[in-house]
Write a protein that holds these residues in place. Structure first.
Motif, PDB file in Angstrom:
ATOM      1  N   TYR A  83      51.661  37.699  44.002  1.00  0.00           N
ATOM      2  CA  TYR A  83      50.652  38.355  43.166  1.00  0.00           C
ATOM      3  C   TYR A  83      50.399  39.811  43.542  1.00  0.00           C
TER       4      TYR A  83
ATOM      5  N   TYR B 231      41.032  30.293  54.460  1.00  0.00           N
ATOM      6  CA  TYR B 231      42.240  30.631  53.686  1.00  0.00           C
ATOM      7  C   TYR B 231      42.028  31.619  52.539  1.00  0.00           C
ATOM      8  N   ALA B 232      40.987  31.426  51.740  1.00  0.00           N
ATOM      9  CA  ALA B 232      40.734  32.313  50.590  1.00  0.00           C
ATOM     10  C   ALA B 232      41.963  32.481  49.711  1.00  0.00           C
ATOM     11  N   LEU B 233      42.610  31.364  49.394  1.00  0.00           N
ATOM     12  CA  LEU B 233      43.777  31.426  48.507  1.00  0.00           C
ATOM     13  C   LEU B 233      43.326  31.493  47.054  1.00  0.00           C
ATOM     14  N   PHE B 234      44.228  31.926  46.191  1.00  0.00           N
ATOM     15  CA  PHE B 234      43.945  31.938  44.759  1.00  0.00           C
ATOM     16  C   PHE B 234      44.268  30.545  44.217  1.00  0.00           C
ATOM     17  N   GLU B 235      43.234  29.740  44.068  1.00  0.00           N
ATOM     18  CA  GLU B 235      43.415  28.315  43.767  1.00  0.00           C
ATOM     19  C   GLU B 235      44.097  28.069  42.427  1.00  0.00           C
ATOM     20  N   ASN B 236      43.996  29.042  41.529  1.00  0.00           N
ATOM     21  CA  ASN B 236      44.578  28.836  40.201  1.00  0.00           C
ATOM     22  C   ASN B 236      46.060  29.218  40.146  1.00  0.00           C
ATOM     23  N   MET B 237      46.600  29.689  41.275  1.00  0.00           N
ATOM     24  CA  MET B 237      48.022  30.060  41.282  1.00  0.00           C
ATOM     25  C   MET B 237      48.773  29.164  42.268  1.00  0.00           C
TER      26      MET B 237
ATOM     27  N   LYS C   3      49.868  23.917  43.699  1.00  0.00           N
ATOM     28  CA  LYS C   3      48.642  24.692  43.845  1.00  0.00           C
ATOM     29  C   LYS C   3      48.048  24.423  45.232  1.00  0.00           C
TER      30      LYS C   3
END
Ligand SMILES: Nc1ncnc2c1ncn2[C@@H]1O[C@H](COP(=O)(O)OP(=O)(O)OP(=O)(O)O)[C@@H](O)[C@H]1O
Ligand SMILES: [Mg+2]
Lengths: 534, 260
Positions: free
Chosen positions: B104, B90-96, B136
């Motif tokens: 983004y 996935y490589a998601l932006f975990e902080n968003m 999140k």
């Protein structure tokens, strides 16, 4: 040959940054050490190494190291086991108490012991103790207090990540407890235990705070180095001793490097169920409470000595010691310490974070060199680093300023924060930057918007590590500060031998402890607030 | 896609990638039609990911050229290629949160804030995560996270989407529903998709054509039917068909039981 895309241009920029950092580390780590080693030529090396003082100090140093390690590691293991494997009451309290010594200078353990067990000590009088605290046993007790928290926290971490399934399997097979310990626990502990043992041993043999105060006639190598350089300005002889101190530290470092478990703890399959066992929980209370309270004793003694006119003769309350501390510029030195510690925290966090980013997320041969240089900082004892800096930077503009103290502390305490960032950044998804690039978001922006926000907790922890250690350190800074730049911790070293100043040194220890407690509490509250908002 | 005359979306000529002395891709050439779904099948380490990374510009080929819509794009940066990529983990932006993850990148592509959130909202709805939009990624299931990653990729409206084993970490049920979702998106947006998988059955179910690889070389590119009818060589026969046959056989036993 083909690609002129932005990905590859950026890689070029990062290479330049990496090379700058490599040069930086060469200047602040390698160069000073080489300078010190070359400086040995100015001394009669053979004479230094064959002198009686040196031989005795070497034997004493090794004895202190071995005895302290032998006592500390099992004790710390017992404490860690109680924390991780029982339902002990008031765990948080014991952890805080046992870790207290990490918030005050090692030399405070020494003065604390004198206040408690010295000729006129609080406990000496209370229990009518005979004998003297000065000597080998005093050093060992002081060093044990200094290193137990370190070993305890390392071992707690290790035990917290142990997998319980092998034990469950053993239990279903009816294998007795002792056999389980030999067959499962010992092999599991072997590697991490080597790291703990070497950490404890290195810390003990390179500390001069405790032996300076309670050593009496028993001299160890760091004290010899201190006397040579501070007392007699024999820098060349000091360099020889420094080089000798470097040997065990380097060996310890290499063994630790070879031994370091490359595997990640992330794949732990099951934690331990501490179960219900009232008797065990009560028994566990004994060592934890005993050690915890023992660690608190020096702090209580500091309070008494600070506010009592002349223990034990005149027990009336007074502010005289505090006033006297300020008269000898204690407040200015405290301000120095706060400036140094804040600056070390600020710059240290930035450099550690950027270095770890480059070595984890932009892997290349240069990043491996950078990684090695970063963790090499760990191998250099503070005193040796300080002496090297004194020799290498004398005559430059930073010499005699707060800047050199900030720099030396940053290098001295760099390895652990670097490794914390290294682990955090390694655990983040490897494709984040790639995703960013395909979406038209540059690497620096991903760093700012995605990587850094996920490192908040590491940023806080590493800042706190840099700050606290810079507040308590007396090793590297001792050769580099003057009457204007002195950090407050060195005031204890300055007055340790004068009983008229015992109240002042007690108060200084309290001030350092107070600052560190405030910072720790702030970090704790911020982290909790962040966790809640998530 | 057989109704209209096919146009070539991607064309790869003599792609070679060498690491030190190891040749990972050896003069690989192939074409992908506009709107086509191409799967890449092959054993571990045969160079599938390497092809994808070169296509999108994350990796420089040692030799060879990549064309898109007839233009040489080999020297372009990833964001200039109009392609998107979806990774296995996935490589998601975990902080968003979900919404921010999708939104983004739009901000950096000259969209106004309102427009960006409008586009993101529609996409979040499209992949069925409207209820989850403020959460999140850590709070979502694997399948939901992969939907976020797909929505994030769609936000920039790429005409080619690359998938690197997007389902390998998901359970069977989730795979089946995501499979349908991806095909629906392809139909809706007319995207060209290149899809790496280790699952022969998945490749057969989803693909217009399948590319079978072994250690840096292509053995066959053909429709599933043709691979079944005319496997190019013994390797394709073994790697693709025998594997499928094993699955069919083991299932057939039970289907017989049920109908008995
Ligand atoms: N940076 C690198 N340096 C050297 N060799 C590499 C590098 N990156 C990949 N390789 C090698 O290239 C070969 C192809 O790798 P690639 O990731 O493309 O395989 P893959 O087909 O995607 O495999 P998998 O199915 O396991 O994902 C592998 O043998 C791999 O070891
Ligand atoms: Mg791959």
């Amino acid at each position: 040959m083909l690609n002129r895309g932005s990905l590859h241009r950026r890689t070029g920029a990062s290479l330049i940054l990496k090379i700058c950092l490599v040069i930086f580390f060469a200047v602040v780590v390698v160069l000073p050490l080489v300078r010190m080693l070359l400086y040995m030529a100015n001394a009669d090396i053979v004479e230094v190494l064959t002198s009686n003082n040196f031989k005795k100090a070497t034997v004493n140093t090794l004895l202190v190291g071995l005895i302290t390690t032998a006592i500390t590691v099992p004790l710390a293991y017992l404490l860690a086991w109680c924390m991780e494997r029982t339902n002990l009451k008031w765990k948080g309290l014991w952890v805080v108490l046992i870790s207290l010594p990490m918030l005050i200078p090692s030399i405070s353990q020494g003065t604390g012991l004198i206040i408690l067990f010295g000729a006129n000590g609080v406990l000496t009088n209370l229990f009518n103790l005979g004998g003297s605290i000065y000597g080998m046993h005093g050093i060992v007790i002081g060093e044990a207090m200094y290193v137990i928290p370190v070993a305890f926290l390392m071992l707690s971490d290790i035990l917290a990540y142990e997998d319980s399934t092998p034990y469950e399997a053993a239990q279903t097979l009816g294998i007795p407890r002792f056999r389980q310990f030999c067959a499962i626990t010992l092999p599991f502990l072997r590697r991490p235990m080597v790291s703990v043992i070497f950490a404890v041993f290195s810390l003990t043999i390179t500390d001069y705070g405790v032996p300076l105060t309670v050593g009496g006639k028993v001299k160890v190598l760091p004290v010899l180095l201190y006397e040579q350089v501070i007392g007699q300005l024999h820098f060349a002889e000091g360099s020889v001793i420094g080089a000798v101190l470097l040997i065990p530290a380097v060996i310890a470092f290499l063994v630790d490097l070879a031994n370091r478990d490359r595997g990640s703890n992330a794949f732990i399959s099951r934690g331990f169920d501490t179960g219900d066992n009232k008797r065990r929980d009560i028994l566990a209370l004994i060592p934890c409470a005993a050690i915890g309270i023992f660690m608190l004793l020096p702090v209580l003694a500091f309070v008494v000595l600070t506010f009592v006119t002349n223990y034990p003769i005149d027990m009336s309350l007074t502010m005289a010691h505090i006033e006297k501390t300020f008269r000898v510029k204690g407040d200015i030195y405290l301000r120095n310490s706060l400036i140094i510690s804040t600056a070390v925290g600020f710059f240290g966090v930035i450099v550690a974070m950027v270095t770890a980013y480059l070595s984890t997320r932009m892997v290349s041969p240069t990043s491996r060199l950078l990684h090695l240089l970063s963790i090499t900082c760990m191998a250099i004892p503070g005193m040796v680093l300080g002496l090297s800096y004194a020799l290498a930077f004398k005559g430059t503009i930073i010499y005699g300023t707060l800047a050199i103290l900030i720099m030396v502390n940053m290098v001295h305490f760099f390895a652990s924060p670097y490794l914390m960032f290294y682990n955090t950044m390694n655990s983040l998804n490897e494709h984040l930057e790639a995703v960013g690039l395909t979406l038209g978001v540059s690497r620096p922006r991903i760093f700012r918007d995605v990587i850094m926000p996920q490192c908040i907790s590491t940023i806080l922890e590493t800042f706190s590590y840099f700050f606290v250690n810079s507040m308590i350190t007396i090793s590297a800074v001792v050769f580099l500060s003057n009457t204007f730049t002195k950090p407050v911790s060195l005031l204890i070293a300055q007055y340790e031998a004068q009983s008229a100043f015992l109240g002042c040194t007690a108060f200084v220890s309290l001030m350092i402890l107070g600052c560190n407690l405030v910072l720790k509490a702030a970090v704790f509250l911020i982290k909790r607030a962040i966790n809640r908002s998530n | 896609m057989s109704d209209t005359p096919a146009t070539i979306k991607i064309s790869v000529k003599d792609l070679t990638k060498v690491y030190g002395t190891k040749t990972v891709l050896d003069h690989v050439s192939f074409e992908v039609q506009t709107g086509e779904f191409l799967s890449i099948l092959g054993p571990s380490g045969c160079g599938k990911t390497t092809i994808l990374r070169i296509l999108i510009g994350l990796l420089e080929p040692t030799e060879g050229t990549v064309y898109k819509d007839g233009k040489d794009i080999t020297g372009l940066s990833p964001s200039q290629r109009g392609m998107g990529i979806v990774f296995q983990n996935y490589a998601l932006f975990e902080n968003m949160n979900v919404q921010r993850n999708v939104e983004y990148a739009l901000r950096f592509n000259k969209e106004t804030k309102d427009k960006a959130s409008g586009i993101a909202e529609n996409l979040v709805k499209r992949v069925g995560l409207w209820e989850e939009r403020a959460k999140k990624p850590g709070k979502l299931s694997g399948g939901q996270q992969q939907r976020v990653a797909i929505a994030r990729t769609l936000a920039l409206n790429p005409d080619v989407i690359l998938f690197d084993e997007p389902m390998s970490a998901l359970d069977v049920d989730t795979r089946l529903s995501l499979r349908k979702e991806i095909k629906d998106i392809q139909a809706e947006y007319g995207s060209t998709m290149i899809y790496i998988t280790h699952d022969q059955e998945e490749a057969f179910a989803m693909s217009d054509r399948i590319m079978v690889m072994e250690t840096g070389k292509i053995h066959q590119i053909a429709t599933p039917e043709e691979i079944v009818k005319n496997p190019a060589d013994e390797y394709v026969e073994r790697f693709v068909l025998q594997n499928l046959q094993t699955k069919v056989d083991s299932l057939a036993r039970f289907i017989k039981v049920r109908h008995a």
